[in-house]
Design a protein around this motif. Structure first.
Motif, PDB file in Angstrom:
ATOM      1  N   GLY B  63       0.812  -1.220   0.000  1.00 51.06           N
ATOM      2  CA  GLY B  63       0.000   0.000   0.000  1.00 51.06           C
ATOM      3  C   GLY B  63       0.842   1.266   0.000  1.00 51.06           C
ATOM      4  O   GLY B  63       0.317   2.373   0.104  1.00 51.06           O
ATOM      5  N   ILE B  64       2.151   1.093  -0.095  1.00 48.11           N
ATOM      6  CA  ILE B  64       3.041   2.266  -0.153  1.00 48.11           C
ATOM      7  C   ILE B  64       3.704   2.304  -1.532  1.00 48.11           C
ATOM      8  O   ILE B  64       3.387   3.171  -2.343  1.00 48.11           O
ATOM      9  N   ALA B  65       4.601   1.334  -1.755  1.00 45.34           N
ATOM     10  CA  ALA B  65       5.293   1.302  -3.045  1.00 45.34           C
ATOM     11  C   ALA B  65       4.597   0.385  -4.048  1.00 45.34           C
ATOM     12  O   ALA B  65       4.945   0.381  -5.227  1.00 45.34           O
ATOM     13  N   LEU B 136      -3.955  -3.143   3.088  1.00 46.41           N
ATOM     14  CA  LEU B 136      -4.281  -2.499   4.364  1.00 46.41           C
ATOM     15  C   LEU B 136      -2.963  -2.079   4.998  1.00 46.41           C
ATOM     16  O   LEU B 136      -2.104  -2.927   5.270  1.00 46.41           O
ATOM     17  N   THR B 137      -2.809  -0.785   5.200  1.00 39.21           N
ATOM     18  CA  THR B 137      -1.542  -0.220   5.656  1.00 39.21           C
ATOM     19  C   THR B 137      -1.791   0.475   6.982  1.00 39.21           C
ATOM     20  O   THR B 137      -2.665   1.321   7.090  1.00 39.21           O
ATOM     21  N   CYS B 184      -4.042   4.484  12.411  1.00 38.08           N
ATOM     22  CA  CYS B 184      -4.729   4.638  11.130  1.00 38.08           C
ATOM     23  C   CYS B 184      -4.620   3.357  10.331  1.00 38.08           C
ATOM     24  O   CYS B 184      -3.715   2.544  10.540  1.00 38.08           O
ATOM     25  N   VAL B 185      -5.578   3.173   9.451  1.00 35.32           N
ATOM     26  CA  VAL B 185      -5.506   2.109   8.452  1.00 35.32           C
ATOM     27  C   VAL B 185      -5.902   2.711   7.118  1.00 35.32           C
ATOM     28  O   VAL B 185      -6.975   3.307   6.982  1.00 35.32           O
ATOM     29  N   GLN B 186      -5.027   2.567   6.156  1.00 27.61           N
ATOM     30  CA  GLN B 186      -5.301   2.965   4.783  1.00 27.61           C
ATOM     31  C   GLN B 186      -5.735   1.723   4.019  1.00 27.61           C
ATOM     32  O   GLN B 186      -4.969   0.769   3.886  1.00 27.61           O
ATOM     33  N   PHE B 400       1.416   9.833  10.815  1.00 24.44           N
ATOM     34  CA  PHE B 400       1.524   8.524  11.461  1.00 24.44           C
ATOM     35  C   PHE B 400       2.880   7.878  11.131  1.00 24.44           C
ATOM     36  O   PHE B 400       3.393   8.038  10.022  1.00 24.44           O
ATOM     37  N   ALA B 401       3.396   7.134  12.093  1.00 27.68           N
ATOM     38  CA  ALA B 401       4.542   6.254  11.824  1.00 27.68           C
ATOM     39  C   ALA B 401       4.008   4.941  11.277  1.00 27.68           C
ATOM     40  O   ALA B 401       3.106   4.337  11.870  1.00 27.68           O
ATOM     41  N   VAL B 402       4.542   4.515  10.163  1.00 25.42           N
ATOM     42  CA  VAL B 402       4.067   3.299   9.499  1.00 25.42           C
ATOM     43  C   VAL B 402       5.138   2.227   9.693  1.00 25.42           C
ATOM     44  O   VAL B 402       6.198   2.297   9.070  1.00 25.42           O
TER      45      VAL B 402
END
Lengths: 419, 419
Positions: B63-65, B136-137, B184-186, B400-402
């Motif tokens: 969900g990022i790269a 889900l991130t 958080c959840v993306q 947020f720290a992921v």
């Protein structure tokens, strides 16, 4: 699958008149999705190869019996002008823009590109996207005929008897800011950006003559007008509306959806009436309910969607096997003297309320030949007795007369009403 | 195209344990979209035939790269429990549910089907839908480390230096109800129903331990992490973020996105930091602006998206050909000492405001290795000088720290933080 695979491919959309950007596609584009309709007009031909445009012109408006697209943007407008000529001009401009956008073209004539000191005719965010089966369906609310006792546009005598103000129903908790409207446009498309773009550009064209009163995005369809398709699930996780009218069932459409020649008034022949209801679902309460209770409430199994006691979704329901207050049983035509509506609703989620609960539910859309024989008797029964009422609340409501289709490029939305 | 063509086909989703409904698929499902990631875990194999699941387990969170999906549901949560053990239990349950849902499986163990007197483990509205590339991130906000001067969970000393509270920027008009959050959840997916289902089920699991503070639906992506893809258009009709970091550019990812081993703290190695900003766009004002002004504001042509003076979107921009306050010029790394962020934002439309104007804009999402070297310097410059500021306003904000990816089925979101 790569990201590119899911991006729209080469598009028939193009920039009209923005210098050097592309070729103007003048011809209307034929779609392949309206086979069940008796379509007239220049775009009634067979499906273009690779086309995913739904014909705009025809006997009936698209977006009713045509196959249900994935996404919705529905907007209700207040007419702000008091000038009948300006209202008519708006409807003509809207019609031209709708014909262009549903064919995958941009709004406008192309004149803008010669003068970049003017705003572009089209806002641009759908450039490069496919038509995505966009349909734009236009309706007229009671307020256009009469508001606060005033005959605003000389139309009072032309109001259809079937366009009744909905009565209050038990349990209603309607927000006026999410209800009513003088005009409406239902935009459905497989790509939400295409639907949002269409409503936005119609709102922009309306400036000074009509303003958005409320709008609703729907992220997932909850109904099907295609026979044999599985019914999509609503936010309660159930299939509801299995026995919907299919776009190919011309007999049922004529009986329950299309206004007939003899129904009157003449300007509505080939049209329909739409009722919209914003139905908030009490998701968190529902989610704490046992599977058995959930299935009893609907009268269907959750997994398959089969009527209680049956195996498959499309099996004929045995109403007596269900609890007396089961939703399917009460909504069934056999419980309502045959009242039948064509459902075209969408799930919505509009964030969370002040208590951290999802503001989510069903934006219910139903088409019928006469509201008095369709939504009203069905909702009268449901609002009194439906077991589902413990988990839902109607918070928005509107009704509109939906005129017949635009026949050709000289016709426009509502022309016969103003003739 | 028929309606059925666009319905999901036979699905790997199935009902676990709802009697008679289907076969349990126990094995994790491999996806084909994360080729650029150095993935560990059982689901790192080649793409399954017809699969569209993105691997959940790996060195980095998906969900990022990974390639950007079409739709978004982002949720921020307030932790409501004060019990560290309950918080940990929640994160373990969330992780198990996320692994299941991203693989196209339902939440739960299947035990429910044996007892229909209990609520189903899964709310059900995604039954029959494909995984739809769901990712889900998970992220951790400043408030989990310290809130109102209290070290709530014994984590205060473990707060990363890079997880700074964002400073106020000129023009900010932040709504606290749409800002901040402890967790958080993306959720990103190609089908919005799949993304909404995921957030809803995580919120349900959290009951009594965490509650949704705010959430945001995004209907259209505005960025790409796939090289050579056309950049999607934002609600102003422009392509923005053309020079985004691609998921295949491992050098740039390591330099600008992933927290390195030496960056500290150790529990964040392989993670990232995310900034979200709800950016309202003054659509109606923009739409009255000339094409030339619009292009000057962005520093790109509207039609093609080419930098001013160039021909194609991906041509190298000549910053000096743009106005000094052009958005592209000010946001460019050359104007910000090399500061580079990975953008993953989505367009939103949340109905209309009280004045009939569309409540629409960009839900900006940016990932970076250190917020102090990423979003803050870029936004400091933009907020002071960007010509676009006349047409936008930041109304929500969060950071947020992921943490790094979940390595295997014994690992869980944030485990190293609590170790």
């Amino acid at each position: 699958m790569t990201e590119q695979d899911t991006r729209p491919g080469p598009s028939r959309r193009t920039l009209l008149g923005w210098g050097g950007a592309g070729l103007a596609l003048g011809a209307a584009v034929a779609g392949g999705t309206a086979a069940a309709l008796d379509l007239g007009g220049e775009d009634a031909g067979p499906a273009a190869a690779g086309g995913d445009a739904v014909p705009f012109h025809g006997v009936h408006q698209a977006g009713i019996a045509t196959p249900v697209q994935d996404r919705l943007h529905f907007a209700a407008f207040d007419v702000t002008t008091t000038d009948r000529a300006k209202l008519i001009a708006l409807l003509k401009e809207w019609t031209a823009a709708a014909a262009a956008m549903t064919a995958g073209r941009e709004v406008g004539t192309g004149a803008v590109g010669d003068n970049d000191e003017l705003p572009p005719d089209d806002t641009g965010e759908a450039l490069g996207l496919k038509p995505s089966r966009l349909t734009l369906t236009f309706g007229i609310g009671p307020g256009l005929f009469e508001k606060d006792g005033k005959d605003r546009f000389g139309l009072k005598s032309r109001r259809p008897e079937a366009l009744v103000d909905l009565p209050p129903f038990p349990g209603d908790n309607l927000d006026p800011a999410r209800s009513g409207g003088d005009l409406c446009v239902q935009a459905c498309a497989d790509d939400p950006q295409v639907a949002v773009h269409a409503i936005r550009n119609l709102a922009r064209i309306a400036m000074g003559r009509a303003a958005v009163r409320w709008s609703q995005l729907g992220f997932g369809k909850t109904s099907s007008t295609t026979p044999d398709a599985q019914t999509p699930r609503n936010m309660l996780g159930f299939k509801d509306g299995t026995r919907n009218i299919a776009g190919t069932e011309t007999d049922r459409l004529d009986k329950h959806v299309w206004v007939g020649e003899k129904d009157g008034p003449a300007w509505m022949a080939g049209g329909s009436y739409v009722v919209t209801r914003r139905i908030r679902m009490h998701i968190e309460t529902w989610d704490r309910t046992s599977l058995k209770e959930q299935e009893d409430v609907f009268g269907r199994t959750k997994a398959e969607g089969a009527p209680i006691g049956k195996q498959r979704e499309h099996d004929e329901p045995n109403l007596k096997a269900m609890k007396p207050d089961a939703h399917v049983r009460l909504a069934h035509p056999d419980s309502n003297s045959g009242a039948t509506i064509l459902r075209r609703g969408y799930s919505f989620t509009d964030g969370t309320d002040g208590l951290g609960r999802l503001d989510a539910g069903l934006f219910f859309i139903a088409y019928q030949r006469d509201v008095r024989d369709g939504f009203i008797p069905v909702q009268t029964r449901l609002s009194r007795s439906d077991a589902l009422n413990e988990y839902i609340q109607h918070v928005g409501s509107a009704v509109f007369a939906v005129p017949p289709g635009v026949r050709d490029k000289d016709d426009w939305w509502g022309r016969a009403l103003f003739a």
